[in-house]
Design a protein around this motif. Structure first.
Motif, PDB file in Angstrom:
ATOM      1  N   MET A  28       0.826  -1.213   0.000  1.00 15.44           N
ATOM      2  CA  MET A  28       0.000   0.000   0.000  1.00 15.44           C
ATOM      3  C   MET A  28       0.858   1.260   0.000  1.00 15.44           C
ATOM      4  O   MET A  28       0.512   2.266  -0.597  1.00 15.44           O
ATOM      5  N   VAL A  38      -4.264  -1.367  -4.268  1.00 12.16           N
ATOM      6  CA  VAL A  38      -5.535  -1.976  -3.863  1.00 12.16           C
ATOM      7  C   VAL A  38      -5.316  -3.434  -3.474  1.00 12.16           C
ATOM      8  O   VAL A  38      -5.889  -3.924  -2.496  1.00 12.16           O
ATOM      9  N   ALA A  41      -4.008  -3.442  -0.089  1.00  6.71           N
ATOM     10  CA  ALA A  41      -5.075  -3.213   0.893  1.00  6.71           C
ATOM     11  C   ALA A  41      -5.845  -4.497   1.149  1.00  6.71           C
ATOM     12  O   ALA A  41      -6.196  -4.814   2.288  1.00  6.71           O
ATOM     13  N   PHE A  44      -3.802  -6.799   3.310  1.00  6.01           N
ATOM     14  CA  PHE A  44      -3.831  -6.247   4.665  1.00  6.01           C
ATOM     15  C   PHE A  44      -5.116  -6.643   5.392  1.00  6.01           C
ATOM     16  O   PHE A  44      -5.103  -7.146   6.516  1.00  6.01           O
ATOM     17  N   GLN A  45      -6.233  -6.434   4.698  1.00  9.29           N
ATOM     18  CA  GLN A  45      -7.523  -6.734   5.344  1.00  9.29           C
ATOM     19  C   GLN A  45      -7.695  -8.232   5.560  1.00  9.29           C
ATOM     20  O   GLN A  45      -8.158  -8.660   6.617  1.00  9.29           O
TER      21      GLN A  45
END
Lengths: 148, 503
Positions: A28, A38, A41, A44-45
């Motif tokens: 990111m 993206v 991200a 990460f999530q």
């Protein structure tokens, strides 16, 4: 040495989630390509989702689907894993999907506008379109006023 | 039994449900007639304002309201709790949103042509998210509403300036996702330690496990996450672009509310999930916050001086104003806390008014560069007078709201023995004069021979009315700060700092 391995092995699920999270965080911040940001991200999530899921596991526990009956007299019959984090993550996945959808929609519009999804190219294009340096803008403003 | 008696017990949840349902109905109403959504939004916001007002009055008269969603008992089900803190913030949200919705009619028609219906739909969903964040007593429910408000804010910002708005929105999205993920992680850590998601229940369990490193990590994640959300200085990178390139209406709404709700959430988590002695004495978190806030105050003001775009200047000024709120919280004494909480109200009024003025000027002249404002004082006398009042209030001239909260903050700093913060507040006020004076100078003291030719050309009435109301309130609360302070802020600060927990 074996001590370190034991520590890592005993809580390997947390090590995996932290590693994944850092990979996503790095992408990111450091990647110049917007799609890669993206993807970062998403990693990460997902890492956080894995943390929640591994948290809910109980040793020897089964899926939280009712076996036998419910109530105090059946409490000791079966060990269940904790269903609450699963429910939370179901919600969080929906949120993550919507975030991704919005991000991709924005990227499409950025691409239509600047013809690129590389951060450098976009930044250069913006500089050329709108000089943001205040001194320059100020002089431009003064010049326009004196012309009127 | 009248109709109101049937609805009355459900008013807390209606604060969230009304804008939610109204938001989803907006496309249908816009499909019937494209002019209708504005009336619909104003109506919905008016209803929300009435409900929020009613909630706060009930809280002041008879104490905290607890609402069980679906009738499930609190530690297991989701609970909505309205106490003084979020009743107060809810009323601010409802009022500012109502004002902005009235203002939006002409501005939205001009700045987002052809997309008014989606704009209003997203507008209402943003209010839903902010209301939900404020009102909920469940920590995971909070996260979901946080994401609703963030996603709608990304959409609103992306509707702004061609190209720039989208890039600003994307940058905000990346930062916002990091923040929200940190908060989600913090929630996971606290859940792992306490096994509950209810804020009040968590506050009861947490003191037993304060030695745990996991709790410390959770606190750190929350503070970093919320610092990104409020745009505290080193983490403010998304804020100026987002405020500058959003449509004027959305700028006013987001600048007036998003960061205030973030600050509310920070206060709620520090004092309503953790306990005061943990954040004040054990971890020194308030102390760290006060220093970070002082830095933000100075840096925000200095950067604002360097800007020539009025919206960007106001955005940097927002960064410094957020510092005031957090400085008040970080001082962690009675007077400082009162100043910080009062500044939530004051900053919402002032900054919203200033952004509305910037939008009105842009609507009439298409100018955002403040060096081109020459002669505007003759052209738009009402709009520029509103600007004058709100800007004086930002500077902190006695008789305006800005003075009251700065006075409280300065007293609080003296009380804490931190003279350097008094100096910071004074210095920042001087810097405020510098950056607002440039605009005053251009608006009223432009070259006389140019002013001769300028005709009066005022913004439409739907824009003027909300701006004037906000300006009047800036002065009103300057003289009558007693009302919010006596009824809400004093008991609230006492409860936050005193016995632990929110009333």
């Amino acid at each position: 040495m074996s001590g370190v391995i034991d520590i890592v092995y005993a809580e390997y699920n947390y090590w995996i989630y932290v590693t994944l999270m850092m990979i996503g965080f790095y992408a990111m911040i450091a990647k110049k390509n917007l799609i890669k940001k993206v993807i970062g991200a998403n990693i990460f999530q997902t890492a956080i989702f894995l943390f929640y899921i591994s948290l809910s596991d109980v040793k020897g526990g089964t899926a939280p689907i009712l076996v036998g009956g419910h109530g105090a007299e059946h409490a000791a019959d079966v060990i269940y894993t904790n269903p609450v984090p699963h429910c939370l993550i179901l919600t969080a996945i929906v949120v993550a999907v919507s975030t991704t959808a919005v991000a991709l929609a924005l990227i499409i519009r950025i691409y239509n506008e600047y013809g690129s999804i590389e951060e450098d190219v976009i930044l250069a294009a913006r500089r050329k379109l709108q000089p943001e340096f205040s001194e320059h803008a100020r002089q431009k403003g003064v010049a326009e006023v004196s012309r009127q | 039994m009248t109709g109101f008696d049937l609805i009355a017990p459900h008013l807390p949840v209606l604060t969230v449900v009304v804008p939610l349902i109204a938001g989803f109905l907006t496309p249908i109403i816009g499909w019937i007639d494209r002019r209708l959504p504005w009336y619909w939004v104003v109506l919905a916001m008016f209803v929300v304002l009435l409900i929020a007002g009613n909630n706060l009055v009930t809280v002041i008269n008879s104490g905290t309201i607890q609402y069980k969603l679906g009738g499930w008992d609190p530690p297991f089900g989701i609970e909505y709790v309205i106490d003084l803190l979020n009743g107060f913030v809810c009323l601010i949200i409802a009022f500012i949103a109502f004002m902005v919705s009235i203002y939006s009619k002409e501005s939205v028609k001009k700045e987002v042509p052809g997309k008014t219906t989606p704009f209003y739909s997203v507008f209402l969903l943003l209010i839903t998210g902010l209301m939900g964040m404020t009102i909920t007593g469940d920590i995971f429910n909070f996260y979901v509403f946080l994401e609703i408000s963030s996603l709608t804010a990304y959409a609103l910002i992306a509707m702004g300036d061609r190209g720039d708005g989208v890039v600003a929105s994307f940058n905000y999205l990346i930062m916002g996702t990091v923040a929200a993920s940190f908060i989600l992680l913090g929630i996971g850590y606290l859940y792992a330690v306490t096994g509950t998601l209810n804020m009040a229940d968590m506050q009861n369990i947490l003191p037993g496990v304060y030695e745990s490193k996991v709790v410390l990590a959770a606190l750190a994640f929350f503070m970093v996450g919320f610092s990104i959300k409020v745009g505290l200085f080193p983490l403010h990178a998304w804020l100026p672009d987002a405020y500058t390139h959003a449509p004027s209406t959305a700028s006013a709404l987001i600048a007036g509310l998003m960061t205030k709700v973030g600050a509310y959430a920070m206060i709620r988590f520090m004092f309503g999930v953790f306990t005061p002695d943990f954040v004040i004495d054990m971890t020194q978190m308030t102390n760290i916050l006060a220093w970070a806030a002082a830095l933000a105050i100075i840096v925000g003001s200095v950067l604002a001086i360097a800007q020539s775009d009025i919206k960007r200047m106001l955005a940097y000024s927002s960064i410094s104003q957020i510092g005031y709120i957090l400085l008040g919280v970080g001082l962690a004494n009675m007077i400082g806390m009162e100043g910080g909480l009062l500044h939530i109200l004051n900053h919402a009024l002032m900054k919203c008014a200033l952004f509305l003025v910037a939008g009105a000027i842009f609507y009439k002249t298409g100018i955002r560069n403040l060096y081109q404002f020459k002669g505007l004082g003759k052209k738009m006398p009402v709009t520029t007078t509103v600007f004058l009042i709100a800007a004086l209030s930002m500077i902190g001239v006695p008789g305006t709201v800005g003075f009251t909260s700065k006075w409280y903050l300065a007293l609080g700093s003296v009380d804490a023995g931190q003279w350097i913060f008094v100096f910071v507040i004074l210095l920042s006020s001087l810097l405020n004069i510098v950056y607002f004076w440039r605009i005053f100078d251009n608006i009223w003291f432009g070259h006389p021979h140019e002013i001769e030719h300028i005709k009066r050309d005022e913004a439409p009435l739907t824009m003027l009315v909300p701006m004037v109301i906000l300006a009047v309130l800036c002065v009103f609360f300057g003289f009558f700060a007693y009302y919010p302070v006596h009824y809400v802020i004093e008991p609230l600060s006492e409860a936050l700092l005193g016995l632990g927990g929110v009333p």
